[in-house]
Enzyme design. Structure first.
Site, PDB file in Angstrom:
ATOM      1  N   TYR A 472      -1.686  20.103  30.475  1.00  0.00           N
ATOM      2  CA  TYR A 472      -2.116  19.101  29.497  1.00  0.00           C
ATOM      3  C   TYR A 472      -3.343  19.483  28.685  1.00  0.00           C
ATOM      4  O   TYR A 472      -4.156  18.622  28.359  1.00  0.00           O
ATOM      5  CB  TYR A 472      -2.369  17.745  30.176  1.00  0.00           C
ATOM      6  N   HIS A 473      -3.458  20.733  28.268  1.00  0.00           N
ATOM      7  CA  HIS A 473      -4.629  21.149  27.500  1.00  0.00           C
ATOM      8  C   HIS A 473      -4.267  21.820  26.179  1.00  0.00           C
ATOM      9  O   HIS A 473      -4.784  22.890  25.856  1.00  0.00           O
ATOM     10  CB  HIS A 473      -5.489  22.117  28.334  1.00  0.00           C
TER      11      HIS A 473
END
Length: 540
Positions: A472-473
């Protein structure tokens, strides 16, 4: 949603996420600025947002999430990966794991060297400190009295302590502060919590803006395009409850819609790669070939064990009495299990391919995780998430159509660079060594993933292709850069090239990934952007 008292504002911010909420709070400090913040999602009223342990269930609530999926990934057996992004006040800071990590000074000096002049460590550190209310007090690295509360966890599972203690056996240091002078090693994460609850940017920043008369919040509204006249952004067109609206910006339009939606909105507005926009039937306003390019993300794999002990968090009838006790304690004192972010411990280590800096990050979970929490995992276990901090693979965001309601094509091109494969494999091996240390003997059961039969590089690469997921980056699709860089979308003050009075302020402007979780850096960018904007209009 606030009623639209005026169709005209000084600043229109698109996206009430990590950056947008911070920017709205800082700009409204100037009482002469009329600021409108537009969010596609609704209020952050889901109780599981605010109870840290509720993180384990958030992926099941589709109304607070964009629920994206990538294009089929050739190096991951053509799987389409799930990409959750926050669609509520606070954005992804309302659904993330709350770990507060900045990366290392070299990450920001690299930005400076890549053309984002003036974004080196010495320039950004004051803004990290300005944003922060550090529970431990102020020092050379940390600030107090900022809107973002950064606390020590009020509850840590015993197995998480075992993970940290394993550092002594495997020859790693123990870090008491991943954001201080000792980044490398294993330790407990500090978290964005306030009084045992999540401190998203909606809670930390947006509440400040909402108390001011010069602020308007519009939620559940889809911005369809930026209105541009004579190479100048003058407003936005949006849909609210199926009705079309136009809002005017007397000073600036600011995109804080994130790594996926900011490039989408630029392209829908005619700002992007000329040929791609022509193919979608979109009138060109300015040819910016870098829009949607340079996509980077941290890929993640889990080393997962079943557990012989019942210490871990689990979906189990036998655990119910303990959870009931914890619920009562959380209700009264905001502590015990429900104050945990689950990803309590982790660390930063060097692979054999590292170039001086730790290039692997670990998140240790005293629990079994299936499909980002979308599936129920029964029984006791623990897992170590492994990610390559500095991937060389690069992907793209592109339009599927000119319809603003249609999601874009997300193509991260995971593992397309062979070096990324090698680092991930080495990270798995080192992670296994940690989980096989003496302290885990009392807990250790069967290795479920990758499985004891998966030992060779080829076998571990097969495991990655079958199982790796995002952590999730995503960043980089509207990157900062120098004037001579034709792929730079914004300048070092985050102005979009070729269009006046338009900025992008979110994770999409990062030229390259930082060595850790990206939320803290995104908030820092918004803090700095607010000062740029205030300084500019003091001169006018």
């Amino acid at each position: 949603m606030s009623p639209i008292q005026s169709e005209q504002f000084d600043f229109i911010i698109v996206g009430a996420g990590s950056a947008g909420c911070a920017l709205a709070a800082r700009l409204t400090e100037n009482s002469t600025f009329r600021v409108c913040l537009i969010e596609a999602g609704g209020k952050d009223s889901n109780p599981f947002i605010h109870i840290p342990f509720g993180l384990s269930l958030l992926s099941r609530f589709k109304n607070i999430n964009w629920n994206y999926n990538t294009a089929a990934q050739p190096q991951l057996n053509n799987r389409k990966l799930y990409w959750p992004r926050g669609k509520t006040l606070g954005g992804s800071s309302a659904i993330n794991a709350m770990c507060y990590v900045r990366g290392v000074p070299e990450d920001y000096d690299r930005w400076n060297n890549q053309g984002a002049e003036g974004w080196g460590w010495d320039a950004v550190l004051p803004y990290f400190k300005k944003s922060q209310d550090q529970q431990r007090g102020s020092d050379a690295y940390h600030g107090v009295d900022g809107p973002l509360c950064v606390d020590d966890l009020r509850y840590v599972n015993p197995i998480s302590h075992t993970f940290v203690a394993a550092a002594n056996e495997v020859g790693l240091p123990i870090s008491s502060d991943f954001n201080g002078n000792e980044h490398e090693g294993l330790g407990l994460y500090q978290v964005t919590h306030k009084n045992g609850q999540r401190c998203s940017t909606a809670k930390g920043y947006l509440t400040l803006a909402q108390g001011r008369e010069n602020f308007t919040l519009i939620s559940r509204a889809l911005v369809e395009k930026i209105i541009i006249k004579d190479k100048r952004a003058v407003g936005v067109a949006l849909q609210i409850n199926g009705r079309a609206h136009v809002l005017s910006a007397n000073k600036e339009v600011i995109l804080s819609s994130g790594t996926i939606n900011s490039p989408q909105l630029l392209m829908l507005s005619g700002i992007g790669p000329k040929q791609h926009l022509s193919n979608k039937g979109i009138q060109l306003e300015t040819d910016l070939p870098g829009v949607g390019q340079n996509l980077q993300d941290h890929l993640d794999a889990i080393v997962q064990y079943r557990c012989q002990s019942k210490e871990t968090y689990a979906v189990s009838v036998g655990k119910l009495p303990r959870y009931m006790q914890a619920a009562v304690r959380y209700w009264h004192k905001r502590n015990d299990i429900f104050s945990s972010n689950i990803a309590e411990a982790g660390g930063f280590v060097k692979s054999q391919f590292a170039d001086g800096l730790p290039d692997i990050q670990y998140h240790f979970l005293p629990a079994i995780l299936l499909d980002h929490g979308r599936q129920t995992a029964f029984g006791y276990g623990y897992g170590l998430h492994v990610c390559n901090l500095y991937p060389k693979s690069r992907g793209t965001i592109s339009l599927a159509s000119a319809d603003p309601a249609q999601p874009v094509v997300i193509d991260p091109q995971y593992l397309s660079h062979s070096d990324d494969q090698k680092v991930m494999i080495d990270g798995i091996r080192q992670g296994r060594e940690i989980l096989q240390s003496k302290g885990f003997i009392q807990y250790r059961g069967e290795e479920v993933l990758p499985g004891i039969d998966m030992q060779t590089d080829e076998q571990l690469l097969t495991f990655l292709r079958e199982n790796a997921q995002t952590i999730y980056h995503p960043i980089g699709t509207c990157k900062m850069g120098a004037d001579i860089d034709e792929m730079a979308v914004v300048d070092n003050q985050l102005n979009v090239r070729g269009i006046e009075r338009l900025r992008v302020v979110d994770a999409s402007v990062m030229p390259s990934l930082v060595g850790g979780n990206t939320n803290a850096a995104t908030i820092m960018i918004a803090e700095r952007a607010a000062d740029f904007i205030k300084a500019h209009y003091r001169q006018d």
